[in-house]
Design a protein around this motif. Structure first.
Motif, mmCIF file in Angstrom:
data_model
loop_
_atom_site.group_PDB
_atom_site.id
_atom_site.type_symbol
_atom_site.label_atom_id
_atom_site.label_comp_id
_atom_site.label_asym_id
_atom_site.label_seq_id
_atom_site.Cartn_x
_atom_site.Cartn_y
_atom_site.Cartn_z
ATOM 1 N N SER A 265 0.854 -1.478 0.039
ATOM 2 C CA SER A 265 0.158 0.110 0.029
ATOM 3 C C SER A 265 0.690 1.465 0.262
ATOM 4 O O SER A 265 0.428 2.307 -0.693
ATOM 5 C CB SER A 265 -0.991 0.440 1.373
ATOM 6 O OG SER A 265 -0.622 0.081 2.730
ATOM 7 N N ARG B 271 2.201 1.789 -3.520
ATOM 8 C CA ARG B 271 1.203 1.753 -4.459
ATOM 9 C C ARG B 271 0.630 3.555 -4.376
ATOM 10 O O ARG B 271 0.992 4.130 -5.838
ATOM 11 C CB ARG B 271 0.166 1.710 -3.824
ATOM 12 C CG ARG B 271 -0.301 -0.644 -4.675
ATOM 13 C CD ARG B 271 -1.546 -1.132 -4.234
ATOM 14 N NE ARG B 271 -1.820 -2.052 -4.553
ATOM 15 C CZ ARG B 271 -2.328 -2.932 -4.664
ATOM 16 N NH1 ARG B 271 -3.311 -2.836 -3.062
ATOM 17 N NH2 ARG B 271 -2.461 -4.384 -4.902
ATOM 18 N N GLU B 272 0.485 4.053 -3.137
ATOM 19 C CA GLU B 272 0.540 5.396 -2.790
ATOM 20 C C GLU B 272 1.559 6.750 -2.828
ATOM 21 O O GLU B 272 1.200 7.677 -3.634
ATOM 22 C CB GLU B 272 0.295 5.311 -1.765
ATOM 23 C CG GLU B 272 -1.026 5.479 -0.704
ATOM 24 C CD GLU B 272 -2.104 5.838 -1.428
ATOM 25 O OE1 GLU B 272 -2.275 7.291 -0.973
ATOM 26 O OE2 GLU B 272 -2.671 4.846 -2.225
#
Length: 238
Positions: free
Chosen positions: A173, A176-177
């Protein structure tokens, strides 16, 4: 924000490993500021596409243009200098060198404080591990290092090959961010993936590849509204 100006364009590109053709009349465009994903099963030519763009696999016919300039006729070392960043599958790090040595490899003198701050604001874990050998980092931290190293060349586009493969979910995550933030700053993203969810979350447009060619194209919004749209071409549900 995506514009109508073409950043990268491949036209009828062919390449091969010896007598084995891997790309067959491959054509697509990526626009300024766009995030574009190439999906497909193993062995369809996704990684070979990135290697051919970078000049690591010879483009035997067709053309590859970056910002309107032909790049398939120049030496591979010149392509990153034009602003094309590449994060390969496996991350391409030197495991016995420290984080700092990997990060600033190729710099003749110390990197400017502003640029270092820019990197460490985005990847604070790397600042904590500057003197640690890259090979001792987790898979997610190694991927962060690979992306950070590319940001130092001020890329206009980054080619990412399976950036979340083999990484713990908690770090997926984060990565991805960060890719979203990079794209939000106007840097184009060309993402090669097998993970449909990663492609949907990061990209505005999706290309499906099979046997060295693009066989299907769709917008991410269309996939969200109709999750079965990719099933016919990928054989998997979103």
């Amino acid at each position: 924000m995506t514009s109508n100006e073409i950043l990268l364009e491949l036209k009828d590109v062919k390449s091969s490993y010896g007598k084995v053709n891997v790309l067959r009349d491959l054509s697509f465009r990526l626009y300024q500021g766009e995030s574009l994903a190439i999906l497909g099963r193993n062995g369809v030519g996704k990684t070979s596409t990135l290697k051919t763009i970078m000049g690591l696999l010879k483009c035997q016919s067709g053309t590859i243009q970056f910002e309107g300039k032909l790049i398939n006729t120049i030496s591979p070392y010149q392509i990153p200098r034009m602003g094309v960043g590449y994060v390969p599958q496996g991350r391409g790090l030197f495991p016995n060198l420290t984080v700092k040595e990997n990060l600033y490899l190729g710099y003749k003198k110390e990197c400017s404080p502003d640029l270092s701050d820019y990197i460490f604001e985005r990847f604070p874990r790397l600042k904590e591990r500057l003197n640690q050998q890259a090979g001792t980092l987790s898979g997610g931290e190694q991927q962060m290092l690979s992306i950070a190293r590319i940001l130092l060349i001020h890329p206009k586009i980054i080619l990412l090959d399976e950036p979340t493969e083999g990484i713990m979910p908690i770090l997926v995550s984060e990565i991805r961010e960060e890719i979203k933030r990079i794209n939000g700053a106007g840097i184009g993203i060309l993402l090669v993936e097998q993970n449909v969810q990663t492609a949907i979350r990061l990209c505005s447009r999706i290309l499906v590849m099979d046997k060295g060619s693009i066989i299907f194209e769709t917008k991410t919004d269309d996939v969200r509204s109709n999750p079965e749209i990719l099933h016919e071409h990928l054989g998997m549900h979103v």
